[in-house]
Scaffold this motif. Structure first.
Motif, PDB file in Angstrom:
ATOM      1  N   GLU A  74       0.818  -1.222   0.000  1.00 38.63           N
ATOM      2  CA  GLU A  74       0.000   0.000   0.000  1.00 38.63           C
ATOM      3  C   GLU A  74       0.849   1.269   0.000  1.00 38.63           C
ATOM      4  O   GLU A  74       0.390   2.334  -0.399  1.00 38.63           O
ATOM      5  CB  GLU A  74      -0.923   0.026   1.227  1.00 38.63           C
ATOM      6  CG  GLU A  74      -2.019  -1.020   1.227  1.00 38.63           C
ATOM      7  CD  GLU A  74      -2.974  -0.794   2.384  1.00 38.63           C
ATOM      8  OE1 GLU A  74      -3.434   0.362   2.557  1.00 38.63           O
ATOM      9  OE2 GLU A  74      -3.227  -1.743   3.132  1.00 38.63           O
TER      10      GLU A  74
ATOM     11  N   LYS B 262      -7.855   4.295   9.776  1.00 41.49           N
ATOM     12  CA  LYS B 262      -8.819   3.203   9.790  1.00 41.49           C
ATOM     13  C   LYS B 262      -9.365   3.015   8.383  1.00 41.49           C
ATOM     14  O   LYS B 262      -9.580   3.983   7.659  1.00 41.49           O
ATOM     15  CB  LYS B 262      -9.961   3.512  10.765  1.00 41.49           C
ATOM     16  CG  LYS B 262      -9.558   3.458  12.224  1.00 41.49           C
ATOM     17  CD  LYS B 262     -10.772   3.668  13.126  1.00 41.49           C
ATOM     18  CE  LYS B 262     -10.374   3.534  14.599  1.00 41.49           C
ATOM     19  NZ  LYS B 262     -11.544   3.711  15.503  1.00 41.49           N
ATOM     20  N   PRO B 263      -9.595   1.766   7.982  1.00 49.37           N
ATOM     21  CA  PRO B 263     -10.120   1.513   6.640  1.00 49.37           C
ATOM     22  C   PRO B 263     -11.382   2.340   6.381  1.00 49.37           C
ATOM     23  O   PRO B 263     -12.299   2.381   7.197  1.00 49.37           O
ATOM     24  CB  PRO B 263     -10.427   0.011   6.658  1.00 49.37           C
ATOM     25  CG  PRO B 263      -9.449  -0.538   7.647  1.00 49.37           C
ATOM     26  CD  PRO B 263      -9.326   0.520   8.709  1.00 49.37           C
ATOM     27  N   GLY B 264     -11.420   3.023   5.237  1.00 54.24           N
ATOM     28  CA  GLY B 264     -12.562   3.852   4.889  1.00 54.24           C
ATOM     29  C   GLY B 264     -12.422   5.291   5.312  1.00 54.24           C
ATOM     30  O   GLY B 264     -13.194   6.154   4.882  1.00 54.24           O
ATOM     31  N   LYS B 265     -11.447   5.604   6.160  1.00 61.71           N
ATOM     32  CA  LYS B 265     -11.216   6.969   6.601  1.00 61.71           C
ATOM     33  C   LYS B 265     -10.164   7.627   5.710  1.00 61.71           C
ATOM     34  O   LYS B 265      -9.533   6.989   4.877  1.00 61.71           O
ATOM     35  CB  LYS B 265     -10.755   6.984   8.064  1.00 61.71           C
ATOM     36  CG  LYS B 265     -11.735   6.382   9.048  1.00 61.71           C
ATOM     37  CD  LYS B 265     -13.001   7.224   9.164  1.00 61.71           C
ATOM     38  CE  LYS B 265     -13.950   6.627  10.205  1.00 61.71           C
ATOM     39  NZ  LYS B 265     -15.177   7.465  10.371  1.00 61.71           N
ATOM     40  N   SER B 266      -9.984   8.923   5.888  1.00 62.62           N
ATOM     41  CA  SER B 266      -8.980   9.659   5.127  1.00 62.62           C
ATOM     42  C   SER B 266      -8.347  10.708   6.019  1.00 62.62           C
ATOM     43  O   SER B 266      -8.804  10.951   7.143  1.00 62.62           O
ATOM     44  CB  SER B 266      -9.621  10.325   3.899  1.00 62.62           C
ATOM     45  OG  SER B 266     -10.588  11.286   4.298  1.00 62.62           O
TER      46      SER B 266
ATOM     47  N   ASP C 199      -4.560   2.446   4.431  1.00 63.21           N
ATOM     48  CA  ASP C 199      -5.485   1.828   5.379  1.00 63.21           C
ATOM     49  C   ASP C 199      -4.723   0.979   6.385  1.00 63.21           C
ATOM     50  O   ASP C 199      -3.795   0.242   6.029  1.00 63.21           O
ATOM     51  CB  ASP C 199      -6.492   0.936   4.644  1.00 63.21           C
ATOM     52  CG  ASP C 199      -7.499   1.742   3.838  1.00 63.21           C
ATOM     53  OD1 ASP C 199      -7.673   2.935   4.141  1.00 63.21           O
ATOM     54  OD2 ASP C 199      -8.085   1.170   2.898  1.00 63.21           O
TER      55      ASP C 199
ATOM     56  N   SER D  66      -7.430  -4.051   9.833  1.00 55.07           N
ATOM     57  CA  SER D  66      -8.717  -4.232  10.511  1.00 55.07           C
ATOM     58  C   SER D  66      -8.523  -5.114  11.737  1.00 55.07           C
ATOM     59  O   SER D  66      -7.984  -6.222  11.639  1.00 55.07           O
ATOM     60  CB  SER D  66      -9.733  -4.870   9.563  1.00 55.07           C
ATOM     61  OG  SER D  66      -9.993  -4.031   8.455  1.00 55.07           O
TER      62      SER D  66
END
Length: 265
Positions: free
Chosen positions: A202, A221-225, A233, A236
């Motif tokens: 990544e 966190k996955p899905g955050k920016s 990311d 999890s």
């Protein structure tokens, strides 16, 4: 010829003779209740005594310790070679080159063209980059397909123990070319996933600087920016380990900022 001694197990009467008496003269016990008294060997030790047990146990412990120490010392050179090859493999993985341990030294010598230490001012200092401590700043210079890559060492802390790794950048000293992360005891399937290629891949192409300022690469966190810097990311279910990698990147690379912004090697 010396006579034998027999002891009555009932009353303790001692009888001297070639054999036990038919009947004990004190308690009338039959000869079957007599036992022969064996004389102790001169100069020997009673094997039934506590002293013998303690001395025997101490000697055995000492012998085992000597054997283990000798074995450890004999294997030390092999252990050192394995440790060195493991480090070479980690350094090579940070430039996206994976080889078995048997080929690590040859490939390392082929691709790593220079290695040195730098201080926080970006200046070269004396010392061995390969055996550097976490407080030092080793730099490994690699040639990959005719292009220069700079590899830097990382160290930090995860949920259950130390984290460490290596990060390489292109010759612009800004764009990440590759990474490799290791850990001492993170949870399998969770934090331990930082050592997998899926996570390290990544980071390829991410920038360490934004508008001329060092930003590192954030772990979110996955899905955050996150605004103002590149990010990847996190793992999890491995939040604390991911945070450890985030801090490790910033703190370790912060010591290389002057080197990264310098036009000289």
């Amino acid at each position: 010829m010396a006579t034998k001694k027999y002891k009555c197990k009932v009353c303790g009467y001692i009888h001297e003779g070639d054999k036990a008496p038919d009947v004990c003269p004190l308690c009338a016990a039959p000869s079957s209740d007599f036992e022969e008294i064996k004389p102790e060997k001169k100069g020997g030790m009673n094997r039934d005594s506590n002293a013998y047990t303690i001395i025997y146990a101490s000697v055995m412990v000492l012998l085992v310790a000597v054997v283990l120490a000798f074995t450890s010392q004999s294997l030390r050179s092999f252990q050192k070679k394995n440790e060195d090859n493991d480090k070479r493999q980690q350094i090579l993985r940070s430039i996206n080159v994976s080889v078995p341990a048997s080929e690590a030294e040859t490939k390392y010598n082929e691709l790593i063209k220079d290695a040195f230490l730098v201080n926080e001012n970006g200046e070269k200092v004396e010392g061995d980059a390969f055996t550097a401590t976490p407080e030092q700043h080793p730099v490994f210079v690699a040639n990959v397909d005719g292009k220069t890559k700079y590899i830097m060492a990382l160290s930090g802390a995860g949920l259950w123990g130390p984290l460490w790794g290596y990060l390489s950048v292109d010759d612009n000293k800004d764009t990440i070319f590759g990474t490799d992360f290791s850990h001492a005891g993170e949870t399998p399937g969770l934090g331990a996933e930082i050592s997998k290629p899926q996570f390290s891949n990544e980071f390829k192409g991410k920038k360490l600087f934004a508008n001329g300022q060092f930003k590192s690469v954030a772990i979110v966190k996955p899905g955050k920016s996150v605004a103002g810097q590149d990010y990847v990311d996190g793992i999890s279910g491995g939040t604390i380990t991911s945070q450890g990698v985030d801090k490790m990147l910033f703190n370790s690379l912060n010591g290389y900022v002057k080197f990264l912004t310098s036009q000289n090697q």
